[in-house]
Design a protein around this motif. Structure first.
Motif, PDB file in Angstrom:
ATOM      1  N   ILE A 203      45.066  39.921  43.089  1.00 28.05           N
ATOM      2  CA  ILE A 203      44.768  40.806  41.952  1.00 28.05           C
ATOM      3  C   ILE A 203      43.439  41.510  42.166  1.00 28.05           C
ATOM      4  O   ILE A 203      43.303  42.708  41.883  1.00 28.05           O
ATOM      5  N   ALA A 204      42.449  40.763  42.683  1.00 22.30           N
ATOM      6  CA  ALA A 204      41.140  41.359  42.943  1.00 22.30           C
ATOM      7  C   ALA A 204      41.253  42.514  43.936  1.00 22.30           C
ATOM      8  O   ALA A 204      40.619  43.569  43.759  1.00 22.30           O
ATOM      9  N   SER A 205      42.081  42.356  44.964  1.00 21.69           N
ATOM     10  CA  SER A 205      42.270  43.420  45.960  1.00 21.69           C
ATOM     11  C   SER A 205      42.849  44.676  45.325  1.00 21.69           C
ATOM     12  O   SER A 205      42.437  45.801  45.643  1.00 21.69           O
ATOM     13  N   ILE A 206      43.806  44.463  44.424  1.00 25.54           N
ATOM     14  CA  ILE A 206      44.405  45.605  43.719  1.00 25.54           C
ATOM     15  C   ILE A 206      43.367  46.299  42.842  1.00 25.54           C
ATOM     16  O   ILE A 206      43.276  47.535  42.821  1.00 25.54           O
ATOM     17  N   LEU A 207      42.566  45.507  42.135  1.00 30.09           N
ATOM     18  CA  LEU A 207      41.550  46.074  41.245  1.00 30.09           C
ATOM     19  C   LEU A 207      40.494  46.840  42.023  1.00 30.09           C
ATOM     20  O   LEU A 207      40.031  47.901  41.583  1.00 30.09           O
ATOM     21  N   TYR A 208      40.110  46.335  43.179  1.00 29.83           N
ATOM     22  CA  TYR A 208      39.151  47.066  44.007  1.00 29.83           C
ATOM     23  C   TYR A 208      39.752  48.378  44.498  1.00 29.83           C
ATOM     24  O   TYR A 208      39.075  49.411  44.546  1.00 29.83           O
ATOM     25  N   PHE A 209      41.038  48.354  44.861  1.00 24.73           N
ATOM     26  CA  PHE A 209      41.705  49.585  45.276  1.00 24.73           C
ATOM     27  C   PHE A 209      41.709  50.602  44.134  1.00 24.73           C
ATOM     28  O   PHE A 209      41.582  51.811  44.358  1.00 24.73           O
ATOM     29  N   LEU A 210      41.845  50.105  42.902  1.00 31.99           N
ATOM     30  CA  LEU A 210      41.850  50.963  41.712  1.00 31.99           C
ATOM     31  C   LEU A 210      40.449  51.357  41.279  1.00 31.99           C
ATOM     32  O   LEU A 210      40.264  51.936  40.209  1.00 31.99           O
ATOM     33  N   LYS A 211      39.464  50.973  42.105  1.00 35.67           N
ATOM     34  CA  LYS A 211      38.058  51.325  41.879  1.00 35.67           C
ATOM     35  C   LYS A 211      37.514  50.686  40.596  1.00 35.67           C
ATOM     36  O   LYS A 211      36.938  51.348  39.731  1.00 35.67           O
ATOM     37  N   ILE A 212      37.696  49.390  40.515  1.00 29.10           N
ATOM     38  CA  ILE A 212      37.173  48.596  39.401  1.00 29.10           C
ATOM     39  C   ILE A 212      36.294  47.491  39.965  1.00 29.10           C
ATOM     40  O   ILE A 212      36.699  46.771  40.878  1.00 29.10           O
ATOM     41  N   LEU A 213      35.098  47.365  39.431  1.00 27.86           N
ATOM     42  CA  LEU A 213      34.148  46.334  39.856  1.00 27.86           C
ATOM     43  C   LEU A 213      33.997  45.278  38.765  1.00 27.86           C
ATOM     44  O   LEU A 213      34.041  45.604  37.572  1.00 27.86           O
ATOM     45  N   PRO A 214      33.798  44.020  39.140  1.00 33.38           N
ATOM     46  CA  PRO A 214      33.638  42.954  38.135  1.00 33.38           C
ATOM     47  C   PRO A 214      32.205  42.856  37.619  1.00 33.38           C
ATOM     48  O   PRO A 214      31.238  43.134  38.343  1.00 33.38           O
ATOM     49  N   VAL A 215      32.084  42.485  36.361  1.00 36.00           N
ATOM     50  CA  VAL A 215      30.794  42.156  35.762  1.00 36.00           C
ATOM     51  C   VAL A 215      30.882  40.733  35.246  1.00 36.00           C
ATOM     52  O   VAL A 215      31.781  40.397  34.471  1.00 36.00           O
ATOM     53  N   TYR A 216      29.951  39.899  35.689  1.00 36.91           N
ATOM     54  CA  TYR A 216      29.983  38.481  35.334  1.00 36.91           C
ATOM     55  C   TYR A 216      29.146  38.232  34.082  1.00 36.91           C
ATOM     56  O   TYR A 216      28.058  38.787  33.911  1.00 36.91           O
ATOM     57  N   ARG A 217      29.679  37.380  33.215  1.00 37.55           N
ATOM     58  CA  ARG A 217      29.006  37.026  31.960  1.00 37.55           C
ATOM     59  C   ARG A 217      28.708  35.531  31.941  1.00 37.55           C
ATOM     60  O   ARG A 217      29.237  34.769  32.751  1.00 37.55           O
TER      61      ARG A 217
END
Length: 445
Positions: free
Chosen positions: A84-98
């Motif tokens: 899922i992370a690979s797909i999200l990176y392809f979609l140009k989405i970065l994670p923000v940790y809380r």
């Protein structure tokens, strides 16, 4: 395409964006109104700051009304699985940790922060939803400081050389979850972070607060913002009663009509509380009675309901019934099937995202099948291709066919109310006329 080069142009992403964007802006929504594109300078380092009321659809509203390949920030918990992370990176989405993701994970934000600087330097545009989570109210909530903190830290790390602009984005939906609604996106005038440089040098916390307040003020100017919590339902309904017929207006979009209406109503609250209370009461009363009598505001606005036009409309529906049947190939596949999944979603604001995502997935599956079947059944090939291409058009026709049918039946229903002197309808009509009179009186001041 991964996290390490997320800011780089991707041809595959561009192709996907074009295909999904067509479904989003031409099929799912009947009209997308975009204002303020002149405020987006591709040579600037930009952060987009949209209001957040409709889950994933808010992010898509920015993506498909902007020509570039912006990068989005999203909560880190959705990146849990590697695939899922690979797909999200392809979609140009970065994670923000809380903090809720674990105190140790916060260190990972340092790497994400460095990547946001790369994104800004590359002039992609960074999209941050400053309210944090989504809530289905037409009201801008308290902004989180994250967007301001990212802006100042990025400037500080580059010696205040980026000259970052934060562009407020106002997003409005004629209806949050229904298919074929009107989406309005307004890009406001940019807020320049360097304006707060002097304050930041003296007191970073004060600069954060002032930038946040400035951004909040600018966002409220380009969106529907209903401040009152007590009278929210009445004011929100008043927008539909008074301005509902202007949903498709491009020259003077309903969003701005609503803002003017709400501003004048707020002034009336201070100047004449009795009139304000009466308007709120009538708004809720009309909403209740209209639902009980199955009457739309569009029909209430009409002065006459000529039987000749209603009968002519039914004849038109009868003549075009075969097209309606053909169009149901589209509506049953891409509109009815998603409803089974949508009904299970408890978060009402997520329903539109699920409906859109499911219909899009079905399109990627079934449209190729329909194309193959058309080629097998019909010949020559150009006739088969023509029939295939008419499926979406016929589907939209079938959707509008249903709407027109309900309006015609509604017209006959109102004629029946009038003929039988229905007391509830007479009360509804009187309340509606009184409300229009009160609103017109303060709008003309």
């Amino acid at each position: 395409m991964g996290r390490e080069n997320i800011e780089k142009y991707s041809a595959r992403y561009a192709l996907l964006k074009h295909a999904v964007g067509f479904w989003h802006s031409k099929i799912y929504y009947r009209k997308v109104i975009v204002l303020g594109r002149e405020n987006i300078n591709p040579d600037h380092h930009i952060i987009f700051s949209p209001n957040h009321q409709n889950a994933l659809m808010d992010a898509l509203a920015v993506l498909f009304t902007h020509k570039g390949q912006p990068v989005f920030l999203a909560r880190a918990d959705i990146f849990g699985k590697k695939a899922i992370a690979s797909i999200l990176y392809f979609l140009k989405i970065l994670p923000v940790y809380r903090i809720r993701d674990g105190f140790n994970t916060l260190k990972a934000n340092d790497e994400i922060f460095l990547k946001t600087i790369d994104v800004l330097k590359n002039k992609n545009g960074l999209v941050i939803l400053p309210e944090g989570d989504h809530v289905g109210y037409r009201r801008l909530r308290q902004l989180k400081k994250g967007i301001c903190r990212v802006s100042f830290q990025a400037e500080e790390a580059t010696g205040f050389s980026l000259m970052i602009r934060i562009i407020p984005v106002g997003i409005e939906y004629s209806n949050y979850s229904r298919f074929r609604q009107v989406l309005t996106v307004v890009y406001g005038k940019p807020v320049e972070v360097t304006e707060f440089y002097r304050i930041f040098k003296e007191s970073p916390e004060k600069a954060l607060n002032e930038l946040r307040n400035k951004l909040s003020y600018e966002m409220k100017r380009i969106m529907v913002h209903i401040e009152s919590e007590e009278d929210y339902e009445a004011i929100d309904e008043l927008r539909s009663i008074i301005n509902g017929r202007f949903s498709d207006d491009i020259k003077f979009p309903k969003l701005f009509r609503d803002r003017i209406l709400i501003d004048k109503l707020n002034r009336t609250k201070g100047a004449d509380p009795e009139v304000y209370d009466r308007i709120c009461y009538l708004s809720l009363r009309i909403k209740q009675k209209a639902r009980e009598l199955k009457t739309s505001y569009r029909l209430l606005d009409q002065k006459k309901y000529p039987p000749g036009w209603l009968i002519l409309g039914l004849c038109g529906l009868l003549i075009t019934f075969p097209i309606f049947l053909f169009g149901n190939i589209f509506t049953l596949t891409f509109l009815t099937i998603p409803e089974f999944k949508v009904r299970k979603i408890k978060d009402l604001q997520f329903r539109s995202s699920i409906r859109f995502g499911t219909s899009l997935a079905l399109a990627f599956i079934f449209l190729p099948i329909y194309l193959i079947l058309s080629m097998i059944i019909f010949s020559p090939w150009w006739i088969a291709l023509f029939i295939f291409l008419t499926i979406p058009a016929a589907g939209i026709f079938a959707w509008n066919y249903n709407i027109l049918f309900r309006r015609i039946i509604g017209g006959f229903r109102i004629r029946d109310y009038i003929r039988n002197r229905n007391k509830d309808y007479s009360l509804l009509k009187n309340n509606h006329e009184e409300l229009l009179s009160l609103v017109n009186s303060f709008q003309n001041e």
